[in-house]
Design a protein around this motif. Structure first.
Motif, mmCIF file in Angstrom:
data_model
loop_
_atom_site.group_PDB
_atom_site.id
_atom_site.type_symbol
_atom_site.label_atom_id
_atom_site.label_comp_id
_atom_site.label_asym_id
_atom_site.label_seq_id
_atom_site.Cartn_x
_atom_site.Cartn_y
_atom_site.Cartn_z
ATOM 1 N N GLU A 98 0.851 -1.182 0.000
ATOM 2 C CA GLU A 98 0.000 0.000 0.000
ATOM 3 C C GLU A 98 0.886 1.231 0.000
ATOM 4 O O GLU A 98 1.847 1.328 0.769
ATOM 5 N N TRP A 99 0.571 2.168 -0.892
ATOM 6 C CA TRP A 99 1.345 3.415 -0.969
ATOM 7 C C TRP A 99 0.372 4.564 -1.214
ATOM 8 O O TRP A 99 -0.401 4.529 -2.159
ATOM 9 N N ASN A 100 0.379 5.540 -0.317
ATOM 10 C CA ASN A 100 -0.524 6.698 -0.387
ATOM 11 C C ASN A 100 -1.985 6.274 -0.495
ATOM 12 O O ASN A 100 -2.754 6.825 -1.284
ATOM 13 N N GLY A 101 -2.346 5.258 0.278
ATOM 14 C CA GLY A 101 -3.726 4.801 0.337
ATOM 15 C C GLY A 101 -4.165 3.931 -0.829
ATOM 16 O O GLY A 101 -5.328 3.551 -0.903
ATOM 17 N N VAL A 102 -3.246 3.624 -1.731
ATOM 18 C CA VAL A 102 -3.588 2.793 -2.896
ATOM 19 C C VAL A 102 -2.811 1.481 -2.812
ATOM 20 O O VAL A 102 -1.605 1.481 -2.575
ATOM 21 N N GLU A 103 -3.535 0.364 -2.999
ATOM 22 C CA GLU A 103 -2.890 -0.944 -2.969
ATOM 23 C C GLU A 103 -2.236 -1.231 -4.324
ATOM 24 O O GLU A 103 -2.873 -1.126 -5.361
ATOM 25 N N ARG A 104 -0.946 -1.565 -4.300
ATOM 26 C CA ARG A 104 -0.195 -1.863 -5.518
ATOM 27 C C ARG A 104 0.155 -3.349 -5.521
ATOM 28 O O ARG A 104 0.635 -3.870 -4.509
ATOM 29 N N THR A 105 -0.054 -4.034 -6.626
ATOM 30 C CA THR A 105 0.228 -5.464 -6.728
ATOM 31 C C THR A 105 1.298 -5.709 -7.785
ATOM 32 O O THR A 105 1.182 -5.245 -8.915
ATOM 33 N N ILE A 106 2.327 -6.423 -7.370
ATOM 34 C CA ILE A 106 3.435 -6.791 -8.253
ATOM 35 C C ILE A 106 3.459 -8.315 -8.310
ATOM 36 O O ILE A 106 3.419 -8.970 -7.268
ATOM 37 N N THR A 107 3.542 -8.875 -9.499
ATOM 38 C CA THR A 107 3.594 -10.331 -9.663
ATOM 39 C C THR A 107 5.011 -10.740 -10.034
ATOM 40 O O THR A 107 5.635 -10.127 -10.903
ATOM 41 N N VAL A 108 5.520 -11.781 -9.370
ATOM 42 C CA VAL A 108 6.866 -12.287 -9.649
ATOM 43 C C VAL A 108 6.795 -13.192 -10.874
ATOM 44 O O VAL A 108 5.997 -14.121 -10.924
ATOM 45 N N LEU A 109 7.635 -12.877 -11.872
ATOM 46 C CA LEU A 109 7.741 -13.680 -13.085
ATOM 47 C C LEU A 109 9.046 -14.450 -13.065
ATOM 48 O O LEU A 109 9.920 -14.188 -12.246
ATOM 49 N N ARG A 110 9.211 -15.345 -14.010
ATOM 50 C CA ARG A 110 10.452 -16.139 -14.110
ATOM 51 C C ARG A 110 11.661 -15.243 -14.353
ATOM 52 O O ARG A 110 12.726 -15.455 -13.817
ATOM 53 N N ASP A 111 11.485 -14.225 -15.186
ATOM 54 C CA ASP A 111 12.616 -13.372 -15.542
ATOM 55 C C ASP A 111 12.393 -11.908 -15.175
ATOM 56 O O ASP A 111 12.859 -11.007 -15.853
ATOM 57 N N GLY A 117 0.252 -4.730 -15.529
ATOM 58 C CA GLY A 117 0.189 -5.434 -16.794
ATOM 59 C C GLY A 117 1.433 -5.313 -17.661
ATOM 60 O O GLY A 117 1.459 -5.805 -18.782
ATOM 61 N N ARG A 118 2.481 -4.663 -17.133
ATOM 62 C CA ARG A 118 3.715 -4.483 -17.912
ATOM 63 C C ARG A 118 4.856 -5.250 -17.245
ATOM 64 O O ARG A 118 5.001 -5.226 -16.024
ATOM 65 N N PRO A 119 5.690 -5.922 -18.050
ATOM 66 C CA PRO A 119 6.855 -6.601 -17.475
ATOM 67 C C PRO A 119 7.917 -5.573 -17.063
ATOM 68 O O PRO A 119 8.109 -4.566 -17.744
ATOM 69 N N CYS A 120 8.579 -5.843 -15.944
ATOM 70 C CA CYS A 120 9.650 -4.980 -15.446
ATOM 71 C C CYS A 120 10.802 -5.873 -15.002
ATOM 72 O O CYS A 120 10.584 -6.948 -14.469
ATOM 73 N N LYS A 121 12.024 -5.417 -15.215
ATOM 74 C CA LYS A 121 13.194 -6.207 -14.840
ATOM 75 C C LYS A 121 13.536 -6.072 -13.361
ATOM 76 O O LYS A 121 14.136 -6.959 -12.789
ATOM 77 N N SER A 122 13.181 -4.930 -12.730
ATOM 78 C CA SER A 122 13.603 -4.754 -11.341
ATOM 79 C C SER A 122 12.498 -4.194 -10.458
ATOM 80 O O SER A 122 11.657 -3.403 -10.906
ATOM 81 N N LEU A 123 12.549 -4.594 -9.207
ATOM 82 C CA LEU A 123 11.620 -4.054 -8.221
ATOM 83 C C LEU A 123 11.924 -2.587 -7.942
ATOM 84 O O LEU A 123 11.033 -1.810 -7.637
ATOM 85 N N SER A 124 13.193 -2.210 -8.051
ATOM 86 C CA SER A 124 13.574 -0.809 -7.807
ATOM 87 C C SER A 124 12.924 0.116 -8.826
ATOM 88 O O SER A 124 12.482 1.219 -8.487
ATOM 89 N N ALA A 125 12.854 -0.306 -10.086
ATOM 90 C CA ALA A 125 12.207 0.512 -11.117
ATOM 91 C C ALA A 125 10.714 0.664 -10.817
ATOM 92 O O ALA A 125 10.146 1.753 -10.993
ATOM 93 N N ILE A 126 10.090 -0.402 -10.351
ATOM 94 C CA ILE A 126 8.676 -0.341 -10.002
ATOM 95 C C ILE A 126 8.474 0.590 -8.810
ATOM 96 O O ILE A 126 7.583 1.445 -8.809
ATOM 97 N N ALA A 127 9.328 0.446 -7.785
ATOM 98 C CA ALA A 127 9.216 1.286 -6.594
ATOM 99 C C ALA A 127 9.388 2.758 -6.955
ATOM 100 O O ALA A 127 8.680 3.627 -6.442
#
Length: 151
Positions: A98-111, A117-127
């Motif tokens: 949860e960030w600023n009252g909004v729930e954010r969902t990240i799914t772990v992929l193989r790579d 709905g977009r693939p990302c290489k790093s959690l830091s980029a998402i954060a």
């Protein structure tokens, strides 16, 4: 030095050999001429090879990991898989933050990861996309290891 000598004796004998003797040993073991006259190189490579021939080399998984590391460092990801970070949870895991009252969902992929709905290489980029500031992605997602006494 003969092949019947115990390994420690063969390794110790390398230390006292001259460059011509090391090159001769190289010729015996590798059946080729030595690539250079560096005493240190010849000794270390011969020592490794003597042990490898006796005890066996790295297993298949270790060789695979080393190949992946070489590709990663060289920037030539020619193989289909990359090295998985041991901090990553099992593929398919959903990380909810949860960030600023909004729930954010990240799914772990193989790579990597998937967010919005977009693939990302790093959690830091998402954060960073979520917060607008730099974060350690594993800390932001609650995956960092807890230190003893903080549990």
């Amino acid at each position: 030095m003969t092949k019947s000598d115990p390994i420690p004796a063969r390794l110790a004998a390398l230390k006292s050999m001259s460059v011509p003797q090391l090159k001769s040993e190289w010729q015996t073991i590798f059946a080729t001429t030595a690539p250079n006259n560096s005493r240190a190189f010849l000794k270390s490579r011969l020592a490794y090879c003597i042990q490898e021939l006796t005890y066996g080399g790295p297993d298949r998984e270790t060789r695979r990991m080393l190949d992946l590391l070489v590709d990663e460092v060289g920037g030539t990801l020619t193989r289909k898989s990359q090295i998985a970070d041991p901090r990553n949870p099992v593929v398919g895991t959903r990380l909810i933050r949860e960030w600023n009252g909004v729930e954010r969902t990240i799914t772990v992929l193989r790579d990597g990861f998937e967010w919005q709905g977009r693939p990302c290489k790093s959690l830091s980029a998402i954060a960073r996309a979520i917060t607008g500031t730099r974060w350690n992605g594993y800390r932001f997602s609650g995956l960092r290891e807890r230190k003893r006494g903080n549990e």
